[in-house]
Write an enzyme that holds these catalytic residues in place. Sequence first.
Site, PDB file in Angstrom:
ATOM      1  N   ASP A  39      -8.045   3.468  -9.863  1.00 18.61           N
ATOM      2  CA  ASP A  39      -7.577   2.183 -10.389  1.00 18.61           C
ATOM      3  C   ASP A  39      -8.569   1.520 -11.342  1.00 18.61           C
ATOM      4  O   ASP A  39      -9.784   1.529 -11.117  1.00 18.61           O
ATOM      5  CB  ASP A  39      -7.305   1.209  -9.237  1.00 18.61           C
ATOM      6  CG  ASP A  39      -6.082   1.622  -8.431  1.00 18.61           C
ATOM      7  OD1 ASP A  39      -5.563   2.738  -8.643  1.00 18.61           O
ATOM      8  OD2 ASP A  39      -5.654   0.827  -7.580  1.00 18.61           O
ATOM      9  N   ASP A  46       3.731   6.553  -6.309  1.00 17.88           N
ATOM     10  CA  ASP A  46       2.308   6.457  -5.984  1.00 17.88           C
ATOM     11  C   ASP A  46       1.997   7.216  -4.686  1.00 17.88           C
ATOM     12  O   ASP A  46       2.556   6.904  -3.632  1.00 17.88           O
ATOM     13  CB  ASP A  46       1.970   4.958  -5.852  1.00 17.88           C
ATOM     14  CG  ASP A  46       0.488   4.682  -5.831  1.00 17.88           C
ATOM     15  OD1 ASP A  46      -0.309   5.631  -5.707  1.00 17.88           O
ATOM     16  OD2 ASP A  46       0.122   3.503  -5.925  1.00 17.88           O
TER      17      ASP A  46
HETATM   18  C1  GLA Z   1      -2.508   2.058  -5.985  1.00 18.84           C
HETATM   19  C2  GLA Z   1      -2.189   2.237  -7.452  1.00 18.84           C
HETATM   20  C3  GLA Z   1      -2.200   0.874  -8.134  1.00 18.84           C
HETATM   21  C4  GLA Z   1      -1.193  -0.035  -7.471  1.00 18.84           C
HETATM   22  C5  GLA Z   1      -1.463  -0.137  -5.979  1.00 18.84           C
HETATM   23  C6  GLA Z   1      -0.352  -0.878  -5.240  1.00 18.84           C
HETATM   24  O1  GLA Z   1      -3.806   1.599  -5.791  1.00 18.84           O
HETATM   25  O2  GLA Z   1      -3.114   3.092  -8.073  1.00 18.84           O
HETATM   26  O3  GLA Z   1      -1.902   1.008  -9.508  1.00 18.84           O
HETATM   27  O4  GLA Z   1       0.103   0.464  -7.691  1.00 18.84           O
HETATM   28  O5  GLA Z   1      -1.584   1.152  -5.388  1.00 18.84           O
HETATM   29  O6  GLA Z   1      -0.514  -0.900  -3.862  1.00 18.84           O
END
Ligand code: GLA
Length: 399
Positions: free
Chosen positions: A224, A154
């Site tokens: 997200d 990520d």
């Molecule tokens: C980002 C990702 C999410 C999750 C969070 C965790 O927002 O897009 O899917 O993994 O980080 O902190």
Amino acid sequence: MRLHRPVFVVGCMWVTAIVALLPSSPAHAQTTLASTPPMGWNSWNHFAKKVTDADVRAAADALVASGMRDAGYIYVNIDDTWEGQRDAQGNIQTNSKFPDMKALADYVHSKGLKLGIYSSPGPKTCAGYEGSYGHEQQDADTYAKWGVDYLKYDLCSYRNVMKTESNGDQQKAWTMMQQAYEKMHQALLNTHRPIVYSLCQYGWDAVWNWGPKVGGNLWRTTGDISDNYDRMSLIGFSQAGLAKYAAPGRWNDPDMLEVGNGRMKPDEYRTHMSLWAMLAAPLLAGNDLSKMDDTTKSILMNKEVIAVDQDALGVQGDRVHATGPFEVWMKPLQDGSKAVALFNRSESDYPITVQLKDVGFDGPVQARDLWSHADLGTLNGSYTVVVPRHGVVMLRLKP
Ligand code: GLA
């Protein structure tokens, strides 16, 4: 050169010889992964920062007990907040919520499941925990040692690194981003353990164009998801046009499932599940699997819908027709059938018509309704059905 299996038949020595002559091709190991979109569970959508070893074990238990494992949900993926500090040698440690990651992996494997983990190319993860920056190979080796089968990587604080080092040169920043993903790709290959590689950088710089080149088996295409119809449908329906970038081993990822988390109506969750299946999206349940009602189970474990997602042809579906909020999507399937979904994005129940020629048929078809599990007999020319508000009718049509 590393052979993954001992060669066992003396009569096949020539095979051994040919294999031994081939150049080492770890890339091959990576591309045979995720031949269909990954299915499993991820801790983030429900447990977020609170997830513990016990929650992950409970999820593994529930995958087995509910029948989800046998329906294809294999990966048990720990998202952010498992990370501790590094030891004096720089090895990443778990924090107190995860006392023994190797033991947890062994437990998950003993259930016939696979374990996924999470990190960032930046110094910190999105939740502010330790990232892999400067420790990529060391972390990949640790994951392999633990028995990890899947990595979600990520971007998070690597954005700051990009910003600082690119001095406002956007192209340079994008190049850095791709290089950071390639760096972990190489580190994973060097472990010689098959580890599904999930890119998470919210779709920036049209990741579908370069995701496969840096070894991605899947890549997030959006920001997200959250557990409401507006966000889910905004993300899901915006995937139109991305079908050509997906193929076995390389999938567009519109984020994890919210089915069962409680803030959408059953029709809306059926839309979510249907749309993700039409998109050949990864199916990563994001709910508390130990507390599922029958409706949630019936949605997550609709085997006819799962079969559309997991179809061996590996072609992502796309929108073929839209009249205002009424959309028809089609996904070609291996046996010559087509999955066809009629979505009603409006605020009231409404009849939707699909013209068979719009979904590629010029003669009669046999139709099956994948939510009512009913054969509809032979259709000619078109089919009209009332689709509930925010709901879906999903069909499998066979010439
Ligand atoms: C980002 C990702 C999410 C999750 C969070 C965790 O927002 O897009 O899917 O993994 O980080 O902190």
